[in-house]
Write a protein that holds these residues in place. Structure first.
Motif, PDB file in Angstrom:
ATOM      1  N   ALA A  22       0.847  -1.185   0.000  1.00 24.28           N
ATOM      2  CA  ALA A  22       0.000   0.000   0.000  1.00 24.28           C
ATOM      3  C   ALA A  22       0.884   1.237   0.000  1.00 24.28           C
ATOM      4  O   ALA A  22       1.992   1.223   0.531  1.00 24.28           O
ATOM      5  N   ALA A  23       0.391   2.311  -0.603  1.00 27.91           N
ATOM      6  CA  ALA A  23       1.187   3.533  -0.724  1.00 27.91           C
ATOM      7  C   ALA A  23       1.714   4.000   0.620  1.00 27.91           C
ATOM      8  O   ALA A  23       2.841   4.471   0.727  1.00 27.91           O
ATOM      9  N   ALA A  24       0.926   3.859   1.670  1.00 29.79           N
ATOM     10  CA  ALA A  24       1.354   4.298   2.997  1.00 29.79           C
ATOM     11  C   ALA A  24       2.535   3.484   3.508  1.00 29.79           C
ATOM     12  O   ALA A  24       3.256   3.934   4.397  1.00 29.79           O
ATOM     13  N   ASP A  25       2.754   2.295   2.964  1.00 30.62           N
ATOM     14  CA  ASP A  25       3.852   1.440   3.410  1.00 30.62           C
ATOM     15  C   ASP A  25       5.131   1.646   2.608  1.00 30.62           C
ATOM     16  O   ASP A  25       6.166   1.107   2.946  1.00 30.62           O
ATOM     17  N   ILE A  26       5.066   2.440   1.552  1.00 31.43           N
ATOM     18  CA  ILE A  26       6.239   2.643   0.703  1.00 31.43           C
ATOM     19  C   ILE A  26       7.289   3.467   1.428  1.00 31.43           C
ATOM     20  O   ILE A  26       8.460   3.143   1.437  1.00 31.43           O
ATOM     21  N   VAL A  27       6.862   4.543   2.042  1.00 31.61           N
ATOM     22  CA  VAL A  27       7.764   5.499   2.667  1.00 31.61           C
ATOM     23  C   VAL A  27       7.756   5.276   4.179  1.00 31.61           C
ATOM     24  O   VAL A  27       6.711   5.327   4.807  1.00 31.61           O
ATOM     25  N   ASP A  28       8.925   5.042   4.740  1.00 33.49           N
ATOM     26  CA  ASP A  28       9.033   4.677   6.156  1.00 33.49           C
ATOM     27  C   ASP A  28       9.470   5.837   7.047  1.00 33.49           C
ATOM     28  O   ASP A  28      10.253   5.671   7.949  1.00 33.49           O
ATOM     29  N   GLY A  29       8.969   7.009   6.767  1.00 36.97           N
ATOM     30  CA  GLY A  29       9.327   8.176   7.562  1.00 36.97           C
ATOM     31  C   GLY A  29       9.098   9.434   6.751  1.00 36.97           C
ATOM     32  O   GLY A  29       8.367   9.435   5.773  1.00 36.97           O
ATOM     33  N   SER A  30       9.748  10.511   7.172  1.00 39.71           N
ATOM     34  CA  SER A  30       9.648  11.780   6.452  1.00 39.71           C
ATOM     35  C   SER A  30      10.966  12.061   5.752  1.00 39.71           C
ATOM     36  O   SER A  30      12.044  11.867   6.328  1.00 39.71           O
ATOM     37  N   TYR A  31      10.869  12.544   4.515  1.00 38.96           N
ATOM     38  CA  TYR A  31      12.027  12.865   3.690  1.00 38.96           C
ATOM     39  C   TYR A  31      11.798  14.243   3.097  1.00 38.96           C
ATOM     40  O   TYR A  31      10.682  14.571   2.695  1.00 38.96           O
ATOM     41  N   GLY A  32      12.844  15.047   3.034  1.00 40.63           N
ATOM     42  CA  GLY A  32      12.658  16.360   2.449  1.00 40.63           C
ATOM     43  C   GLY A  32      13.948  17.137   2.347  1.00 40.63           C
ATOM     44  O   GLY A  32      15.024  16.638   2.661  1.00 40.63           O
ATOM     45  N   ASP A  33      13.806  18.383   1.903  1.00 41.19           N
ATOM     46  CA  ASP A  33      14.922  19.305   1.967  1.00 41.19           C
ATOM     47  C   ASP A  33      14.866  19.971   3.347  1.00 41.19           C
ATOM     48  O   ASP A  33      14.022  19.624   4.183  1.00 41.19           O
ATOM     49  N   GLU A 103      17.366   6.588  -3.368  1.00 41.68           N
ATOM     50  CA  GLU A 103      18.625   7.147  -3.829  1.00 41.68           C
ATOM     51  C   GLU A 103      19.431   7.649  -2.640  1.00 41.68           C
ATOM     52  O   GLU A 103      19.015   8.598  -1.967  1.00 41.68           O
ATOM     53  N   ASN A 104      20.561   7.004  -2.357  1.00 39.73           N
ATOM     54  CA  ASN A 104      21.466   7.427  -1.285  1.00 39.73           C
ATOM     55  C   ASN A 104      20.758   7.671   0.048  1.00 39.73           C
ATOM     56  O   ASN A 104      20.954   8.696   0.683  1.00 39.73           O
ATOM     57  N   GLY A 105      19.898   6.750   0.466  1.00 37.95           N
ATOM     58  CA  GLY A 105      19.220   6.869   1.745  1.00 37.95           C
ATOM     59  C   GLY A 105      18.005   7.775   1.708  1.00 37.95           C
ATOM     60  O   GLY A 105      17.414   8.060   2.743  1.00 37.95           O
ATOM     61  N   GLY A 106      17.617   8.249   0.544  1.00 39.14           N
ATOM     62  CA  GLY A 106      16.444   9.109   0.390  1.00 39.14           C
ATOM     63  C   GLY A 106      15.643   8.675  -0.821  1.00 39.14           C
ATOM     64  O   GLY A 106      15.717   7.518  -1.237  1.00 39.14           O
ATOM     65  N   GLY A 114       8.679  14.001 -16.949  1.00 33.90           N
ATOM     66  CA  GLY A 114      10.122  14.108 -16.787  1.00 33.90           C
ATOM     67  C   GLY A 114      10.550  14.987 -15.622  1.00 33.90           C
ATOM     68  O   GLY A 114      11.727  15.022 -15.272  1.00 33.90           O
ATOM     69  N   ALA A 115       9.616  15.718 -15.001  1.00 33.05           N
ATOM     70  CA  ALA A 115       9.956  16.533 -13.834  1.00 33.05           C
ATOM     71  C   ALA A 115      10.403  15.623 -12.698  1.00 33.05           C
ATOM     72  O   ALA A 115       9.871  14.527 -12.526  1.00 33.05           O
ATOM     73  N   ARG A 116      11.405  16.086 -11.954  1.00 38.35           N
ATOM     74  CA  ARG A 116      11.941  15.306 -10.836  1.00 38.35           C
ATOM     75  C   ARG A 116      12.094  16.188  -9.616  1.00 38.35           C
ATOM     76  O   ARG A 116      12.543  17.323  -9.737  1.00 38.35           O
ATOM     77  N   TRP A 117      11.725  15.651  -8.470  1.00 35.95           N
ATOM     78  CA  TRP A 117      11.912  16.332  -7.193  1.00 35.95           C
ATOM     79  C   TRP A 117      12.868  15.495  -6.365  1.00 35.95           C
ATOM     80  O   TRP A 117      12.633  14.320  -6.126  1.00 35.95           O
ATOM     81  N   GLY A 118      13.942  16.088  -5.915  1.00 33.13           N
ATOM     82  CA  GLY A 118      14.857  15.365  -5.059  1.00 33.13           C
ATOM     83  C   GLY A 118      16.266  15.376  -5.605  1.00 33.13           C
ATOM     84  O   GLY A 118      16.556  16.079  -6.554  1.00 33.13           O
ATOM     85  N   PRO A 119      17.127  14.589  -4.980  1.00 35.51           N
ATOM     86  CA  PRO A 119      16.809  13.605  -3.949  1.00 35.51           C
ATOM     87  C   PRO A 119      16.442  14.258  -2.617  1.00 35.51           C
ATOM     88  O   PRO A 119      17.008  15.277  -2.241  1.00 35.51           O
ATOM     89  N   LEU A 120      15.460  13.668  -1.960  1.00 37.24           N
ATOM     90  CA  LEU A 120      15.001  14.117  -0.657  1.00 37.24           C
ATOM     91  C   LEU A 120      15.589  13.185   0.397  1.00 37.24           C
ATOM     92  O   LEU A 120      15.443  11.980   0.314  1.00 37.24           O
ATOM     93  N   LYS A 121      16.263  13.770   1.362  1.00 32.27           N
ATOM     94  CA  LYS A 121      16.934  12.997   2.417  1.00 32.27           C
ATOM     95  C   LYS A 121      16.009  12.790   3.601  1.00 32.27           C
ATOM     96  O   LYS A 121      15.098  13.565   3.834  1.00 32.27           O
ATOM     97  N   ARG A 122      16.277  11.727   4.366  1.00 35.20           N
ATOM     98  CA  ARG A 122      15.469  11.434   5.560  1.00 35.20           C
ATOM     99  C   ARG A 122      15.583  12.590   6.556  1.00 35.20           C
ATOM    100  O   ARG A 122      16.669  13.085   6.828  1.00 35.20           O
TER     101      ARG A 122
END
Length: 125
Positions: A22-33, A103-106, A114-122
């Motif tokens: 499930a989408a909620a299980d994909i990301v195991d925390g918060s990631y961002g700039d 990507e590298n822990g994020g 083709g737009a990309r956001w990131g890499p977003l780190k934990r």
């Protein structure tokens, strides 16, 4: 015949367990700039014109929000997930299939155009 009686109970248990991936299980925390992580910690915007925050519910930026819908699907090392995106000041919803690539822990978030956001780190807890 005992196996035939156990089958409906097994089916009900699987339904109650929820969908795998499930989408909620994909990301195991918060990631961002930096500003996205500050928003995650405090719930307050820094006033920055640009920030990114990825968590189990979706992706938040300074001007938009994309809410994950449904299950994620593994594609190679990445996960694709349907999201409904809203831009600030608009009630219109635009569906996208986002790709979340570890990507590298994020994560890097890619859009079909083709737009990309990131890499977003934990974000630190």
């Amino acid at each position: 015949m005992p196996a035939a009686r156990a089958l409906p109970a097994l089916f009900i248990c699987l339904l109650l367990a929820g969908p795998a991936g499930a989408a909620a299980d994909i990301v195991d925390g918060s990631y961002g700039d930096k500003d996205g992580c500050l928003y995650s910690e405090t719930g307050e915007s820094s006033g920055s014109d640009i920030f990114f925050l990825l968590n189990k519910e979706g992706v938040t930026t300074a001007v938009s929000y994309c809410e994950f819908k449904g299950d994620g699907k593994q594609v190679g090392g990445a996960t694709t997930v349907t999201a409904e995106c809203h831009e600030e000041g608009s009630e219109d919803v635009t569906p996208y299939e986002l790709t979340l690539t570890p990507e590298n822990g994020g994560y890097t978030i890619s859009f079909p155009d083709g737009a990309r956001w990131g890499p977003l780190k934990r974000c630190k807890k």
